[in-house]
Write an enzyme that holds these catalytic residues in place. Structure first.
Site, PDB file in Angstrom:
ATOM      1  N   THR A 128       0.826  -1.209   0.000  1.00 59.72           N
ATOM      2  CA  THR A 128       0.000   0.000   0.000  1.00 59.72           C
ATOM      3  C   THR A 128       0.860   1.259   0.000  1.00 59.72           C
ATOM      4  OG1 THR A 128      -1.504   1.279   1.400  1.00 59.72           O
ATOM      5  CG2 THR A 128      -0.128  -0.309   2.527  1.00 59.72           C
ATOM      6  N   ASP A 129       0.276   2.368  -0.463  1.00 61.86           N
ATOM      7  CA  ASP A 129       0.983   3.652  -0.391  1.00 61.86           C
ATOM      8  C   ASP A 129       1.188   4.108   1.053  1.00 61.86           C
ATOM      9  OD1 ASP A 129      -1.662   4.329   0.188  1.00 61.86           O
ATOM     10  OD2 ASP A 129      -1.786   5.969  -1.265  1.00 61.86           O
ATOM     11  N   GLU A 130       0.398   3.554   1.969  1.00 62.04           N
ATOM     12  CA  GLU A 130       0.469   4.027   3.360  1.00 62.04           C
ATOM     13  C   GLU A 130       1.801   3.709   4.026  1.00 62.04           C
ATOM     14  OE1 GLU A 130      -2.947   3.531   5.817  1.00 62.04           O
ATOM     15  OE2 GLU A 130      -4.336   4.008   4.192  1.00 62.04           O
ATOM     16  N   TYR A 153      -1.707  -0.444  11.149  1.00 65.65           N
ATOM     17  CA  TYR A 153      -1.939  -1.113   9.857  1.00 65.65           C
ATOM     18  C   TYR A 153      -0.750  -0.893   8.920  1.00 65.65           C
ATOM     19  CZ  TYR A 153      -3.357  -1.428   4.960  1.00 65.65           C
ATOM     20  OH  TYR A 153      -3.390  -1.703   3.609  1.00 65.65           O
ATOM     21  N   LYS A 157       2.080  -3.481   7.271  1.00 64.72           N
ATOM     22  CA  LYS A 157       2.308  -3.652   5.830  1.00 64.72           C
ATOM     23  C   LYS A 157       3.774  -3.342   5.480  1.00 64.72           C
ATOM     24  CE  LYS A 157      -0.429  -4.466   3.066  1.00 64.72           C
ATOM     25  NZ  LYS A 157      -0.980  -5.763   2.555  1.00 64.72           N
TER      26      LYS A 157
HETATM   27  P1  NAD Z   1     -10.291  -6.718   2.482  1.00 71.00           P
HETATM   28  O1  NAD Z   1     -10.236  -6.459   3.942  1.00 71.00           O
HETATM   29  O2  NAD Z   1     -11.523  -6.372   1.720  1.00 71.00           O
HETATM   30  O3  NAD Z   1     -10.031  -8.277   2.223  1.00 71.00           O
HETATM   31  C1  NAD Z   1      -9.016  -8.987   2.879  1.00 71.00           C
HETATM   32  C2  NAD Z   1      -9.222 -10.479   2.584  1.00 71.00           C
HETATM   33  O4  NAD Z   1      -8.158 -11.209   3.202  1.00 71.00           O
HETATM   34  C3  NAD Z   1     -10.541 -11.031   3.153  1.00 71.00           C
HETATM   35  O5  NAD Z   1     -11.152 -11.874   2.211  1.00 71.00           O
HETATM   36  C4  NAD Z   1     -10.082 -11.829   4.373  1.00 71.00           C
HETATM   37  O6  NAD Z   1     -10.951 -12.901   4.702  1.00 71.00           O
HETATM   38  C5  NAD Z   1      -8.710 -12.303   3.918  1.00 71.00           C
HETATM   39  N1  NAD Z   1      -7.804 -12.624   5.038  1.00 71.00           N
HETATM   40  C6  NAD Z   1      -7.561 -11.848   6.128  1.00 71.00           C
HETATM   41  N2  NAD Z   1      -6.676 -12.480   6.926  1.00 71.00           N
HETATM   42  C7  NAD Z   1      -6.335 -13.648   6.313  1.00 71.00           C
HETATM   43  C8  NAD Z   1      -5.452 -14.708   6.632  1.00 71.00           C
HETATM   44  N3  NAD Z   1      -4.738 -14.704   7.768  1.00 71.00           N
HETATM   45  N4  NAD Z   1      -5.350 -15.742   5.767  1.00 71.00           N
HETATM   46  C9  NAD Z   1      -6.083 -15.770   4.625  1.00 71.00           C
HETATM   47  N5  NAD Z   1      -6.954 -14.801   4.286  1.00 71.00           N
HETATM   48  C10 NAD Z   1      -7.060 -13.761   5.108  1.00 71.00           C
HETATM   49  O7  NAD Z   1      -9.010  -6.025   1.859  1.00 71.00           O
HETATM   50  P2  NAD Z   1      -8.825  -5.283   0.451  1.00 71.00           P
HETATM   51  O8  NAD Z   1      -9.265  -3.894   0.587  1.00 71.00           O
HETATM   52  O9  NAD Z   1      -9.365  -6.147  -0.615  1.00 71.00           O
HETATM   53  O10 NAD Z   1      -7.229  -5.269   0.376  1.00 71.00           O
HETATM   54  C11 NAD Z   1      -6.523  -6.348  -0.210  1.00 71.00           C
HETATM   55  C12 NAD Z   1      -5.030  -6.071  -0.115  1.00 71.00           C
HETATM   56  O11 NAD Z   1      -4.738  -4.849  -0.802  1.00 71.00           O
HETATM   57  C13 NAD Z   1      -4.529  -5.874   1.307  1.00 71.00           C
HETATM   58  O12 NAD Z   1      -3.271  -6.471   1.410  1.00 71.00           O
HETATM   59  C14 NAD Z   1      -4.418  -4.357   1.462  1.00 71.00           C
HETATM   60  O13 NAD Z   1      -3.411  -4.030   2.394  1.00 71.00           O
HETATM   61  C15 NAD Z   1      -4.043  -3.960   0.055  1.00 71.00           C
HETATM   62  N6  NAD Z   1      -4.443  -2.590  -0.370  1.00 71.00           N
HETATM   63  C16 NAD Z   1      -5.732  -2.174  -0.196  1.00 71.00           C
HETATM   64  C17 NAD Z   1      -6.105  -0.918  -0.674  1.00 71.00           C
HETATM   65  C18 NAD Z   1      -7.525  -0.401  -0.518  1.00 71.00           C
HETATM   66  O14 NAD Z   1      -7.776   0.767  -0.816  1.00 71.00           O
HETATM   67  N7  NAD Z   1      -8.486  -1.213  -0.087  1.00 71.00           N
HETATM   68  C19 NAD Z   1      -5.156  -0.085  -1.292  1.00 71.00           C
HETATM   69  C20 NAD Z   1      -3.845  -0.556  -1.428  1.00 71.00           C
HETATM   70  C21 NAD Z   1      -3.516  -1.811  -0.969  1.00 71.00           C
HETATM   71  O1  DAU Z   2      -4.133   4.198   0.739  1.00 70.11           O
HETATM   72  C1  DAU Z   2      -4.388   2.828   0.640  1.00 70.11           C
HETATM   73  C2  DAU Z   2      -5.163   2.392   1.853  1.00 70.11           C
HETATM   74  O2  DAU Z   2      -6.474   2.929   1.715  1.00 70.11           O
HETATM   75  C3  DAU Z   2      -5.223   0.872   2.016  1.00 70.11           C
HETATM   76  O3  DAU Z   2      -3.927   0.391   2.247  1.00 70.11           O
HETATM   77  C4  DAU Z   2      -6.135   0.493   3.172  1.00 70.11           C
HETATM   78  O4  DAU Z   2      -6.285  -0.915   3.224  1.00 70.11           O
HETATM   79  C5  DAU Z   2      -7.502   1.126   2.949  1.00 70.11           C
HETATM   80  O5  DAU Z   2      -8.335   0.846   4.056  1.00 70.11           O
HETATM   81  C6  DAU Z   2      -7.378   2.624   2.737  1.00 70.11           C
HETATM   82  O6  DAU Z   2      -6.978   3.294   3.956  1.00 70.11           O
HETATM   83  P1  DAU Z   2      -7.613   4.714   4.398  1.00 70.11           P
HETATM   84  O7  DAU Z   2      -7.461   4.846   5.843  1.00 70.11           O
HETATM   85  O8  DAU Z   2      -7.119   5.814   3.533  1.00 70.11           O
HETATM   86  O9  DAU Z   2      -9.148   4.432   3.977  1.00 70.11           O
HETATM   87  P2  DAU Z   2     -10.528   4.739   4.716  1.00 70.11           P
HETATM   88  O10 DAU Z   2     -11.604   4.410   3.731  1.00 70.11           O
HETATM   89  O11 DAU Z   2     -10.605   4.118   6.056  1.00 70.11           O
HETATM   90  O12 DAU Z   2     -10.478   6.309   4.893  1.00 70.11           O
HETATM   91  C7  DAU Z   2     -10.321   7.183   3.775  1.00 70.11           C
HETATM   92  C8  DAU Z   2     -10.270   8.590   4.309  1.00 70.11           C
HETATM   93  O13 DAU Z   2     -11.588   8.945   4.820  1.00 70.11           O
HETATM   94  C9  DAU Z   2      -9.312   8.791   5.462  1.00 70.11           C
HETATM   95  O14 DAU Z   2      -8.729  10.075   5.369  1.00 70.11           O
HETATM   96  C10 DAU Z   2     -10.204   8.722   6.707  1.00 70.11           C
HETATM   97  C11 DAU Z   2     -11.521   9.277   6.213  1.00 70.11           C
HETATM   98  N1  DAU Z   2     -12.737   8.724   6.868  1.00 70.11           N
HETATM   99  C12 DAU Z   2     -12.882   7.371   6.884  1.00 70.11           C
HETATM  100  C13 DAU Z   2     -14.000   6.814   7.460  1.00 70.11           C
HETATM  101  C14 DAU Z   2     -14.155   5.308   7.501  1.00 70.11           C
HETATM  102  C15 DAU Z   2     -13.699   9.571   7.378  1.00 70.11           C
HETATM  103  O15 DAU Z   2     -13.574  10.813   7.331  1.00 70.11           O
HETATM  104  N2  DAU Z   2     -14.816   9.007   7.958  1.00 70.11           N
HETATM  105  C16 DAU Z   2     -14.998   7.653   8.034  1.00 70.11           C
HETATM  106  O16 DAU Z   2     -16.019   7.203   8.603  1.00 70.11           O
END
Ligand code: NAD
Ligand code: DAU
Length: 340
Positions: A128-130, A153, A157
């Protein structure tokens, strides 16, 4: 191509499995997923019906279970691992970091070590970019930006990224890392900003915006992230990390107002609540390395993506109801109860 995809029942994993089966008729996918609160096997029911036992296999389990991972790799003659499995929600990591370390650090290390030991030729780790921390008002993250995670988190990562790097340096293992910005689109769990705001707005509930609402995220439609992962798998240089972004930097408040306007709901539903501790101010991605080396270009604009996302959630109210388990409600009540 015989892929072990982990976390395939989550948001991005689900979209990736659909995309890969469609684009690569020869691909066989083994999906290993623990089915945490965020994993939903029904997301891939059409795939199970069409390809179950032939091009698609589901295994319920943990990436931290070395024996199970080894069994999956040898039984299905896996030639690449794509690791999506993770605890992914920043707010949950603030409430309890333990599952984050167990899955994102130890789980990834176990998966990596098992794949390496069994000679799986390629490993793509989805990061992730985070991991880069936070930006000021200008500039972008490049792959050279030092890692400086701020939440439990992102620290988990970043730890996994460092283990991946070490496996390449120490063993010459062909690991690549993807670092992408904020995704949105179909199947995203309604704890993340966009689906949560869609859910709350459609119910006429108040929309909790953290702090001043001016934190900026670089939004990418989920299929564009999947494209980035696919290109990394096919063309990525071993040992390299690649940034991916959507060219759509927006303050949170603008995203929330766009959703309200699209649903014909009033801005009076917005409620500014106590900020997330350690809240990163701004993310923005320089993905020119992926453009040059992989030919990556995001295909979906924010306007197109948000319209598709709103349409999907409107058509899939059953899905939205189904994923809101008791555990989901308990976390939401506690977290938002404390921020009023
Ligand atoms: P998500 O939370 O929707 O899904 C995570 C999945 O992993 C679920 O199906 C869960 O059951 C499974 N899981 C969790 N722990 C596990 C374990 N120990 N063994 C096997 N399976 C397990 O997550 P997402 O948003 O789809 O993110 C997927 C990946 O992409 C993550 O690694 C996250 O860090 C990365 N990522 C997410 C975002 C975003 O914006 N959502 C952005 C950049 C990177
Ligand atoms: O940048 C990539 C990441 O983006 C991934 O690695 C993470 O898995 C994914 O969860 C996401 O993280 P963020 O913390 O950026 O996403 P989130 O949707 O939780 O929040 C987006 C922005 O909105 C953040 O600045 C917090 C804000 N927020 C979030 C929630 C849930 C609010 O203001 N109110 C809310 O209720």
């Amino acid at each position: 191509m015989r892929l072990l995809v982990t976390g395939g029942c989550g948001f991005i994993g689900t979209n990736f499995v659909y995309m890969m089966l469609e684009k690569h008729p020869e691909a066989v996918i083994v999906n290993l997923d623990k089915l945490t609160y965020a994993g939903n096997r029904f997301n891939l029911l059409p795939v199970e019906r069409q390809y179950g036992g032939s091009r698609y296999h589901f295994i319920h389990g943990d990436i931290g279970n070395a024996e199970l991972v080894a069994h999956a790799i040898t039984t299905h003659k896996i030639d690449a691992v794509v690791n999506f499995a993770a605890e992914s929600h920043v707010d949950r990591s603030i409430a309890d970091s333990t599952p984050f370390v167990l899955t994102n650090v130890l789980g990834t290390q176990t998966l990596l070590e098992t794949a390496r030991r069994l000679g799986v030729p390629k490993f793509v780790h989805v990061s992730t970019d985070e991991v880069y921390g936070t930006l000021g008002p200008t500039g972008k993250f490049t792959e050279e930006t030092p890692i400086a995670p701020n939440s439990p988190y992102s620290a988990s990562k970043a730890s996994a990224d460092l283990i991946c790097r070490a496996f390449h340096e120490t063993y010459g293992y062909a690991v690549t890392i993807t670092r992408c910005s904020n995704n949105y689109g179909p199947y995203q769990f309604p704890e993340k900003l966009i689906p949560l705001m869609i859910l709350k707005a459609s119910r006429g509930e108040s929309l909790p915006v953290y702090g001043d609402g001016m934190n900026v995220r670089d939004w990418i439609y989920v299929t564009d992230h999947c494209l980035g992962v696919e290109l990394t798998l096919l063309k990525g240089r071993p040992g390299q990390a690649y940034n991916f972004g959507g060219n759509a930097e927006k303050p949170n408040i603008e995203v929330v107002k766009t959703i309200l306007a699209s649903l014909g709901k009033p801005e009076s539903l917005i409620s500014y609540v106590t900020d997330r501790p350690g809240h990163d101010r701004r993310y923005a991605m320089d993905y020119s390395l992926a453009q040059r080396e992989l030919g990556f270009e995001p295909e979906v604009t924010f306007e197109q993506g948000i319209a598709r996302t709103l349409a999907w959630y409107k058509e899939n109210t059953d899905w939205l109801e189904q994923v809101q388990s008791g555990a989901y409600r308990a976390f939401m009540d506690t977290w938002y109860g404390e921020r009023k």
